[in-house]
Write an enzyme that holds these catalytic residues in place. Structure first.
Site, PDB file in Angstrom:
ATOM      1  N   CYS A 101     -28.534   7.953 -49.142  1.00 20.34           N
ATOM      2  CA  CYS A 101     -27.280   8.054 -49.898  1.00 20.34           C
ATOM      3  C   CYS A 101     -26.100   8.172 -48.940  1.00 20.34           C
ATOM      4  CB  CYS A 101     -27.310   9.256 -50.830  1.00 20.34           C
ATOM      5  SG  CYS A 101     -25.763   9.461 -51.756  1.00 20.34           S
ATOM      6  N   ASN A 204     -34.374  -3.640 -49.904  1.00 16.35           N
ATOM      7  CA  ASN A 204     -33.363  -3.299 -50.905  1.00 16.35           C
ATOM      8  C   ASN A 204     -31.997  -3.722 -50.383  1.00 16.35           C
ATOM      9  OD1 ASN A 204     -31.645  -0.303 -51.759  1.00 16.35           O
ATOM     10  ND2 ASN A 204     -32.081  -1.921 -53.196  1.00 16.35           N
TER      11      ASN A 204
END
Length: 326
Positions: A101, A204
């Site tokens: 994150c 990703n």
């Protein structure tokens, strides 16, 4: 691809963990459209240890959506280990550690992608979590590095594998990039080609179409792909991708009427889950904002849709949008 005893078959497509997005109703939707594995919103280890009600609700899993991974984050080893034990007791199929994150309130305090500035601590934290939850596979989601000068993901992936993780997901950006620019998959491919790597490598970043999904598999050899932002407002992207990977043919575009009905079902499910009509509408506004992107006559309806306070108002607006595009 296998994670622990879970077998996902060839070329699985996963739903990425996203804050305020991958709640239970949305995960169930994505499961219905073919997503092979879902992850929860990330949950603060400190909040889990303190038994904060709103955070503990994120651990709720419906058996119909399994397999599901619960993702946790934190900056200190001891509470992360304790949180992992609590999460394991709730019965997820996988426990995932968030080392990716990039937002300031997380990474700036040393959690999430902030761990990329202290790889030894990242590895030790992972080692202790794996030891603490021996009955549940542990996976990691991370980025290429903190910035352009510290893209150490090839070495980092090895070290994380060596302490016992069952799979690694790599987002093809650095923390410094946040979500800007284009994801760089070259290092993801390098991790996969590393002869020392034996665990699944999941790619990703910028998978927003069926063709992009196939290229990720064909060009970089990853074991699975993970779709994030492209699923917001379009959970059926998993159906499109799976169909294309299987047949080489693209599905017809979903009509405005069908997209509206699918959004209504998502809203109904969210209302039932949250238990409050207005809070449920607020919760899925980001989905409503992009569900009809590029559709004629949506711009003027979008403002009304996002200002709706009741399910009836939302339905009325969607009915008008369908009529304008029929």
């Amino acid at each position: 691809m296998k994670i622990g005893n879970l077998d996902f078959g060839e070329r699985p497509v996963l739903l990425a963990p996203m804050e305020d997005v991958t709640d239970m109703p949305f995960r169930r939707l994505c499961k219905g459209y073919g997503a092979d594995l879902m992850y929860t919103e990330f949950v603060s280890a400190d909040a889990i240890v303190r038994d904060i009600k709103s955070s503990m609700k994120k651990l709720d899993i419906d058996d119909a959506e399994r397999p599901v991974g619960v993702q946790i984050y934190g900056r200190e080893i001891e509470p992360m280990v304790e949180a992992a034990k609590i999460v394991e007791a709730s019965g997820p199929d996988i426990i995932d550690i968030n080392f990716g994150c990039p937002v300031k309130k997380i990474a700036g305090k040393g959690a999430g992608a902030g761990m990329l500035r202290d790889i030894p601590k990242m590895v030790e934290m992972t080692r202790q979590i794996v030891r603490a939850v021996g009955h549940t596979p542990v996976t990691v989601k991370t980025r290429l590095g903190w910035d352009e000068e510290s893209k150490f993901v090839v070495d980092t992936a090895e070290r994380l594998q060596d302490v016992g993780i069952s799979a690694i997901t790599i987002h093809g950006r650095t923390r410094a990039q946040m979500y800007t620019g284009q994801a760089d998959w070259t290092l993801i491919g390098e991790v996969k080609r590393n002869p020392r790597m034996t665990i699944p490598v999941i790619g990703n970043g910028d998978i927003d179409s069926a063709t992009a999904a196939r290229e990720a598999f064909d060009r970089y050899g990853v074991d699975a792909i993970m779709i994030g932002r492209a699923s917001i407002g379009k959970p059926w992207i998993f159906e499109e991708v799976k169909h294309y990977l299987k047949t080489g043919e693209e599905l017809p575009a979903v009509s405005v009427a069908e997209a509206a009905r699918r959004l209504e079902r998502q809203l109904d499910d969210t209302v039932a889950w949250i238990g409050d009509e207005r809070r449920a509408i607020l919760h899925i506004r980001r989905h409503m904002a992009v569900s009809f992107k590029g559709v004629p006559n949506f711009k003027e309806k979008r403002v009304r849709l996002l200002r709706a306070d009741t399910v009836a108002e939302v339905r009325e607006c969607l009915d008008e949008l369908i009529a304008a595009n029929s």
